[in-house]
Write a protein that holds these residues in place. Structure first.
Motif, PDB file in Angstrom:
ATOM      1  N   THR A  22     -11.121 -22.604  10.550  1.00  0.00           N
ATOM      2  CA  THR A  22     -10.074 -21.865  11.277  1.00  0.00           C
ATOM      3  C   THR A  22      -8.923 -21.454  10.371  1.00  0.00           C
ATOM      4  OG1 THR A  22      -9.034 -23.946  11.906  1.00  0.00           O
ATOM      5  CG2 THR A  22     -10.593 -22.982  13.460  1.00  0.00           C
ATOM      6  N   CYS A  23      -8.827 -22.049   9.196  1.00  0.00           N
ATOM      7  CA  CYS A  23      -7.759 -21.661   8.260  1.00  0.00           C
ATOM      8  C   CYS A  23      -8.003 -20.279   7.661  1.00  0.00           C
ATOM      9  CB  CYS A  23      -7.657 -22.681   7.130  1.00  0.00           C
ATOM     10  SG  CYS A  23      -7.060 -24.283   7.658  1.00  0.00           S
ATOM     11  N   PHE A  24      -9.252 -19.822   7.713  1.00  0.00           N
ATOM     12  CA  PHE A  24      -9.608 -18.579   7.044  1.00  0.00           C
ATOM     13  C   PHE A  24      -9.973 -17.445   8.000  1.00  0.00           C
ATOM     14  CE2 PHE A  24     -10.582 -22.050   4.114  1.00  0.00           C
ATOM     15  CZ  PHE A  24      -9.782 -21.691   3.055  1.00  0.00           C
ATOM     16  N   LYS A  25     -10.167 -17.774   9.292  1.00  0.00           N
ATOM     17  CA  LYS A  25     -10.544 -16.754  10.263  1.00  0.00           C
ATOM     18  C   LYS A  25      -9.611 -16.796  11.455  1.00  0.00           C
ATOM     19  CE  LYS A  25     -15.421 -16.757   9.090  1.00  0.00           C
ATOM     20  NZ  LYS A  25     -16.779 -17.016   9.563  1.00  0.00           N
ATOM     21  N   PRO A  26      -9.354 -15.652  12.114  1.00  0.00           N
ATOM     22  CA  PRO A  26      -8.524 -15.672  13.318  1.00  0.00           C
ATOM     23  C   PRO A  26      -9.237 -16.433  14.443  1.00  0.00           C
ATOM     24  CG  PRO A  26      -9.258 -13.440  12.820  1.00  0.00           C
ATOM     25  CD  PRO A  26      -9.754 -14.322  11.740  1.00  0.00           C
ATOM     26  N   TRP A  33      -4.961 -14.275  20.287  1.00  0.00           N
ATOM     27  CA  TRP A  33      -5.507 -14.453  18.946  1.00  0.00           C
ATOM     28  C   TRP A  33      -4.444 -15.079  18.047  1.00  0.00           C
ATOM     29  CZ3 TRP A  33     -10.398 -14.118  17.499  1.00  0.00           C
ATOM     30  CH2 TRP A  33     -11.283 -13.393  18.304  1.00  0.00           C
ATOM     31  N   ARG A  34      -4.828 -16.136  17.368  1.00  0.00           N
ATOM     32  CA  ARG A  34      -3.945 -16.738  16.365  1.00  0.00           C
ATOM     33  C   ARG A  34      -4.399 -16.278  14.993  1.00  0.00           C
ATOM     34  NH1 ARG A  34      -3.152 -23.002  18.199  1.00  0.00           N
ATOM     35  NH2 ARG A  34      -1.982 -22.542  20.094  1.00  0.00           N
ATOM     36  N   SER A  35      -3.441 -15.886  14.191  1.00  0.00           N
ATOM     37  CA  SER A  35      -3.801 -15.416  12.857  1.00  0.00           C
ATOM     38  C   SER A  35      -4.229 -16.599  11.995  1.00  0.00           C
ATOM     39  CB  SER A  35      -2.616 -14.683  12.218  1.00  0.00           C
ATOM     40  OG  SER A  35      -1.503 -15.535  12.180  1.00  0.00           O
ATOM     41  N   PRO A  36      -5.050 -16.349  10.994  1.00  0.00           N
ATOM     42  CA  PRO A  36      -5.500 -17.444  10.138  1.00  0.00           C
ATOM     43  C   PRO A  36      -4.341 -18.017   9.321  1.00  0.00           C
ATOM     44  CG  PRO A  36      -6.259 -15.351   9.278  1.00  0.00           C
ATOM     45  CD  PRO A  36      -5.631 -15.078  10.594  1.00  0.00           C
ATOM     46  N   ARG A  37      -4.520 -19.257   8.882  1.00  0.00           N
ATOM     47  CA  ARG A  37      -3.466 -19.907   8.096  1.00  0.00           C
ATOM     48  C   ARG A  37      -3.274 -19.192   6.765  1.00  0.00           C
ATOM     49  NH1 ARG A  37      -3.728 -26.039   5.886  1.00  0.00           N
ATOM     50  NH2 ARG A  37      -1.757 -26.001   4.776  1.00  0.00           N
ATOM     51  N   PHE A  38      -4.382 -18.712   6.197  1.00  0.00           N
ATOM     52  CA  PHE A  38      -4.327 -17.980   4.927  1.00  0.00           C
ATOM     53  C   PHE A  38      -4.638 -16.507   5.193  1.00  0.00           C
ATOM     54  CE2 PHE A  38      -5.701 -22.285   3.636  1.00  0.00           C
ATOM     55  CZ  PHE A  38      -4.639 -22.609   2.822  1.00  0.00           C
ATOM     56  N   SER A  39      -3.731 -15.633   4.802  1.00  0.00           N
ATOM     57  CA  SER A  39      -3.981 -14.198   4.955  1.00  0.00           C
ATOM     58  C   SER A  39      -5.089 -13.782   3.983  1.00  0.00           C
ATOM     59  CB  SER A  39      -2.710 -13.404   4.655  1.00  0.00           C
ATOM     60  OG  SER A  39      -2.381 -13.518   3.282  1.00  0.00           O
ATOM     61  N   LEU A  40      -5.605 -12.592   4.172  1.00  0.00           N
ATOM     62  CA  LEU A  40      -6.684 -12.119   3.295  1.00  0.00           C
ATOM     63  C   LEU A  40      -6.221 -12.034   1.838  1.00  0.00           C
ATOM     64  CD1 LEU A  40      -8.279  -9.353   5.531  1.00  0.00           C
ATOM     65  CD2 LEU A  40      -9.185 -11.613   5.026  1.00  0.00           C
ATOM     66  N   PRO A  63     -15.097 -19.091   3.589  1.00  0.00           N
ATOM     67  CA  PRO A  63     -16.364 -18.420   3.903  1.00  0.00           C
ATOM     68  C   PRO A  63     -16.906 -17.725   2.660  1.00  0.00           C
ATOM     69  CG  PRO A  63     -14.524 -17.188   4.804  1.00  0.00           C
ATOM     70  CD  PRO A  63     -13.962 -18.468   4.246  1.00  0.00           C
ATOM     71  N   PRO A  64     -18.226 -17.584   2.570  1.00  0.00           N
ATOM     72  CA  PRO A  64     -18.784 -16.894   1.405  1.00  0.00           C
ATOM     73  C   PRO A  64     -18.316 -15.443   1.389  1.00  0.00           C
ATOM     74  CG  PRO A  64     -20.489 -17.293   3.043  1.00  0.00           C
ATOM     75  CD  PRO A  64     -19.266 -18.005   3.512  1.00  0.00           C
ATOM     76  N   PRO A  65     -18.190 -14.848   0.206  1.00  0.00           N
ATOM     77  CA  PRO A  65     -17.705 -13.457   0.150  1.00  0.00           C
ATOM     78  C   PRO A  65     -18.676 -12.509   0.840  1.00  0.00           C
ATOM     79  CG  PRO A  65     -18.501 -14.155  -1.999  1.00  0.00           C
ATOM     80  CD  PRO A  65     -18.512 -15.371  -1.116  1.00  0.00           C
ATOM     81  N   ALA A  66     -18.124 -11.516   1.505  1.00  0.00           N
ATOM     82  CA  ALA A  66     -18.952 -10.525   2.199  1.00  0.00           C
ATOM     83  C   ALA A  66     -19.668  -9.667   1.171  1.00  0.00           C
ATOM     84  CB  ALA A  66     -18.083  -9.658   3.093  1.00  0.00           C
ATOM     85  N   PRO A  67     -20.919  -9.287   1.444  1.00  0.00           N
ATOM     86  CA  PRO A  67     -21.623  -8.429   0.476  1.00  0.00           C
ATOM     87  C   PRO A  67     -20.966  -7.059   0.404  1.00  0.00           C
ATOM     88  CG  PRO A  67     -22.895  -8.658   2.501  1.00  0.00           C
ATOM     89  CD  PRO A  67     -21.722  -9.593   2.617  1.00  0.00           C
ATOM     90  N   GLN A  68     -21.028  -6.474  -0.774  1.00  0.00           N
ATOM     91  CA  GLN A  68     -20.431  -5.156  -0.979  1.00  0.00           C
ATOM     92  C   GLN A  68     -21.248  -4.111  -0.227  1.00  0.00           C
ATOM     93  OE1 GLN A  68     -17.751  -4.124  -2.785  1.00  0.00           O
ATOM     94  NE2 GLN A  68     -17.151  -6.209  -3.266  1.00  0.00           N
ATOM     95  N   LYS A  69     -20.550  -3.214   0.465  1.00  0.00           N
ATOM     96  CA  LYS A  69     -21.233  -2.137   1.172  1.00  0.00           C
ATOM     97  C   LYS A  69     -21.581  -1.034   0.181  1.00  0.00           C
ATOM     98  CE  LYS A  69     -19.021  -2.809   5.619  1.00  0.00           C
ATOM     99  NZ  LYS A  69     -18.207  -2.168   6.672  1.00  0.00           N
TER     100      LYS A  69
END
Length: 123
Positions: A22-26, A33-40, A63-69
């Protein structure tokens, strides 16, 4: 040439601790909605600090990094004049092929009009 990155003490202290997801996602709580503890931005800093210090970012709860589009490559739009140039040239070529016939018809109509304008009486 790469520059040496220095991170603040708070970022380095967050690397040592393990965090909940929950620290990394809303999070949706009580209809809000609560914002994550750490912003992007801070998540990116944490991830960079982890890689520079030899710590796996997933091990601290990130969370693992999202794959590049994959970017779709489109041809540049260009100006309207440039896009229509080939069609316009084709029309011009077609008209130039018909031009002798058009000139012949124009001369005939001109001659007919001249005869019509001529008076019937000789004087």
């Amino acid at each position: 040439m790469a520059t040496v990155r220095t991170f603040s003490a708070s970022i380095l202290s967050h690397i040592k601790a393990e965090h909940a997801e929950t620290c990394f996602k809303p999070v949706f709580v009580n209809g809000h909605w609560r914002s994550p503890r750490f912003s992007l931005r801070r998540q990116a800093e944490l991830r960079k600090a982890c890689t520079l210090n030899g710590v796996d970012p997933v091990s601290i709860g990130m969370p693992p990094p999202a794959p590049q589009k994959i970017m779709q490559k489109k041809p540049p739009k260009g100006h309207k004049q440039q896009r229509q140039y080939a069609d316009k040239q084709a029309i011009i070529e077609k008209n130039m092929e018909e031009m002798p016939e058009k000139i012949r018809k124009w001369k005939e109509t001109l001659a007919k009009e001249k005869l019509k304008a001529k008076p019937v009486l000789p004087f």
